[in-house]
Write an enzyme that holds these catalytic residues in place. Structure first.
Site, short mmCIF file in Angstrom:
data_model
loop_
_atom_site.label_atom_id
_atom_site.label_comp_id
_atom_site.label_asym_id
_atom_site.label_seq_id
_atom_site.Cartn_x
_atom_site.Cartn_y
_atom_site.Cartn_z
N SER A 1 48.64 48.54 35.21
CA SER A 1 48.15 49.69 34.47
C SER A 1 48.62 51.03 35.04
O SER A 1 48.78 51.18 36.26
CB SER A 1 46.62 49.65 34.50
OG SER A 1 46.08 50.88 34.12
N TYR B 1 38.77 49.90 39.09
CA TYR B 1 39.71 49.18 38.22
C TYR B 1 41.13 49.32 38.74
O TYR B 1 41.85 48.34 38.94
CB TYR B 1 39.60 49.73 36.78
CG TYR B 1 40.73 49.32 35.85
CD1 TYR B 1 40.90 47.99 35.49
CD2 TYR B 1 41.62 50.27 35.33
CE1 TYR B 1 41.93 47.61 34.63
CE2 TYR B 1 42.64 49.90 34.48
CZ TYR B 1 42.79 48.57 34.13
OH TYR B 1 43.82 48.20 33.29
N1 LIG Z 1 44.91 48.21 26.52
C1 LIG Z 1 45.45 49.08 27.37
O1 LIG Z 1 45.69 50.24 27.03
C2 LIG Z 1 45.83 48.65 28.76
C3 LIG Z 1 46.44 49.60 29.59
C4 LIG Z 1 46.82 49.23 30.87
C5 LIG Z 1 46.61 47.93 31.31
N2 LIG Z 1 46.01 47.03 30.49
C6 LIG Z 1 45.79 45.67 31.01
O2 LIG Z 1 46.32 44.74 30.08
C7 LIG Z 1 45.52 43.57 30.06
C8 LIG Z 1 45.04 43.29 28.64
O3 LIG Z 1 44.29 44.40 28.19
P1 LIG Z 1 43.55 44.40 26.78
O4 LIG Z 1 43.46 45.80 26.36
O5 LIG Z 1 44.16 43.39 25.89
O6 LIG Z 1 42.09 43.92 27.26
P2 LIG Z 1 41.10 42.87 26.56
O7 LIG Z 1 39.80 42.97 27.28
O8 LIG Z 1 41.12 43.06 25.10
O9 LIG Z 1 41.77 41.46 26.91
C9 LIG Z 1 41.58 40.77 28.10
C10 LIG Z 1 41.14 39.35 27.76
O10 LIG Z 1 41.05 38.61 28.98
C11 LIG Z 1 39.95 37.75 28.90
N3 LIG Z 1 39.50 37.44 30.27
C12 LIG Z 1 39.03 38.31 31.19
N4 LIG Z 1 38.72 37.65 32.34
C13 LIG Z 1 39.03 36.34 32.13
C14 LIG Z 1 38.93 35.16 32.92
N5 LIG Z 1 38.42 35.19 34.16
N6 LIG Z 1 39.35 33.99 32.38
C15 LIG Z 1 39.84 33.94 31.12
N7 LIG Z 1 39.95 35.02 30.32
C16 LIG Z 1 39.54 36.21 30.82
C17 LIG Z 1 38.91 38.52 28.10
O11 LIG Z 1 37.96 37.67 27.46
C18 LIG Z 1 39.78 39.28 27.09
O12 LIG Z 1 39.86 38.59 25.86
C19 LIG Z 1 44.37 43.81 31.04
O13 LIG Z 1 44.70 43.21 32.28
C20 LIG Z 1 44.33 45.31 31.18
O14 LIG Z 1 43.83 45.70 32.43
C21 LIG Z 1 45.61 47.35 29.23
#
Ligand SMILES: NC(=O)c1ccc[n+]([C@@H]2O[C@H](COP(=O)([O-])OP(=O)(O)OC[C@H]3O[C@@H](n4cnc5c(N)ncnc54)[C@H](O)[C@@H]3O)[C@@H](O)[C@H]2O)c1
Length: 316
Positions: free
Chosen positions: A127, A151
């Protein structure tokens, strides 16, 4: 046909990635459907994915190493995208343990299994929050990290774990630092969907820092196409920003959304600066272009139009 394992496939980014890749690859999606935000949207995403016969799903908590190992042995992936995680900046002050377990710990487990199984490539979702507040823009990958919240700290720890576990392995790896990703079926805890929900439900939404923050919003389809290209790229051990490199002021984004949604006013409440949030994100995508060639990033107005169209259609 290449076999691809995607963690977090019912989440926002994992869903879009799985949807796209299962058009040409055999994909297994893993997710524990945690309740950080509404499970309804996770179930909806999964129901869409299940329409494709190249896609299969297993509900699993990645912290359960033995169960996960069984999935690796049975499915035999060649590529692993580790997208699952505990996102959200403000919630990380309330429940830092969830971040240690679901970011740091799961990254250790998944990357070690990749090493053990000689997986071809491991790709990780990090991130932009690792940079915190910077003085110089655009932010390049070599800038000193400056985490402002738990985070971001767990994302930095995860990156280090990946280098440690995979540096001397047969598994190539790439770490992408995403900058505020948005699009259809977006996360309801993030500003754009929170705002759309507040317009629909005629509820008040808080405008942190009086709407004076800048965010380098990046459209989901652009992120997915870069992740897809990375499967066949002969590069490894790199950290790369994924960003459009054109930040927008939250106040301007608000105006744009109101106009495209077709409403004159919303119930906005300006609040002070919120601890842990960054004032400005503005990444450099120069390195990304160096390795991936010319990338055409979606214009924010166009991206917001698609997002609102989908929001009105699916009511989420
Ligand atoms: N959306 C953004 O703008 C953004 C920006 C930077 C980084 N990220 C990173 O990208 C990744 C995806 O983000 P997102 O926006 O899709 O988030 P999200 O919360 O929609 O998706 C993450 C998924 O992971 C699953 N999950 C979490 N812990 C788990 C575990 N222990 N076992 C199995 N499943 C698990 C959750 O149920 C969820 O469906 C994350 O790691 C987030 O930190 C996202």
């Amino acid at each position: 046909m290449k076999k691809i394992l995607i963690t977090g496939s019912s989440g926002f980014i994992g869903f879009h990635l799985a949807k796209n890749l299962s058009k040409i690859y055999k994909v297994i999606g893993l997710d524990n459907h945690n309740n950080y935000y509404s499970k309804k949207i996770k179930k909806k995403r999964l129901s869409i994915l299940k329409k494709n016969e190249n896609f299969s799903f297993k509900k699993i908590d990645l912290k359960n190493k033995n169960e996960l190992e069984k999935v690796f042995n049975k499915f035999k992936p060649s590529i692993v995208f580790h997208i699952a995680g505990q996102p959200g900046v403000l919630y990380s002050f309330k429940n830092p343990k969830s971040y240690k377990l679901n970011n740091t710990r799961t990254t250790d487990i998944v990357s070690n299994l990749c090493k053990k199984n000689n997986i071809e490539k491991f790709i990780f979702a990090s991130s932009s929050s690792v940079y915190g507040d910077q003085k110089k823009f655009p932010i390049k990958e070599h800038f000193k990290v400056n985490p402002k919240n738990p985070y971001a700290k767990t994302k930095i720890e995860s990156e280090k774990i990946i280098f440690k576990n995979l540096k001397k392995s047969k598994t190539d790896f790439l770490i992408f630092r995403f900058f505020t990703v948005y699009g259809s079926f977006g996360r309801p805890d993030m500003f754009i969907h929170k705002f759309l929900n507040s317009i629909k439900n005629k509820k008040t939404i808080k405008l942190h820092n009086k709407g004076m923050n800048f965010r380098d919003f990046t459209y989901i389809d652009d992120v997915v196409s870069i992740l897809k290209m990375s499967i066949n790229k002969k590069i490894s051990k790199k950290i790369l920003n994924i960003c459009r490199s054109k930040p927008i002021l939250t106040l301007d984004l608000v105006k744009m959304i109101l106009k495209i949604y077709g409403v004159k006013k919303a119930n906005l409440r300006e609040t002070k600066f919120v601890k842990g949030e960054m004032l400005k994100t503005h990444g450099s995508n120069k390195n990304l272009r160096k390795y991936f060639g010319k990338i055409k990033f979606t214009d924010i107005k166009k991206g917001i139009k698609y997002t609102i169209k989908n929001y009105k259609l699916h009511k989420m």
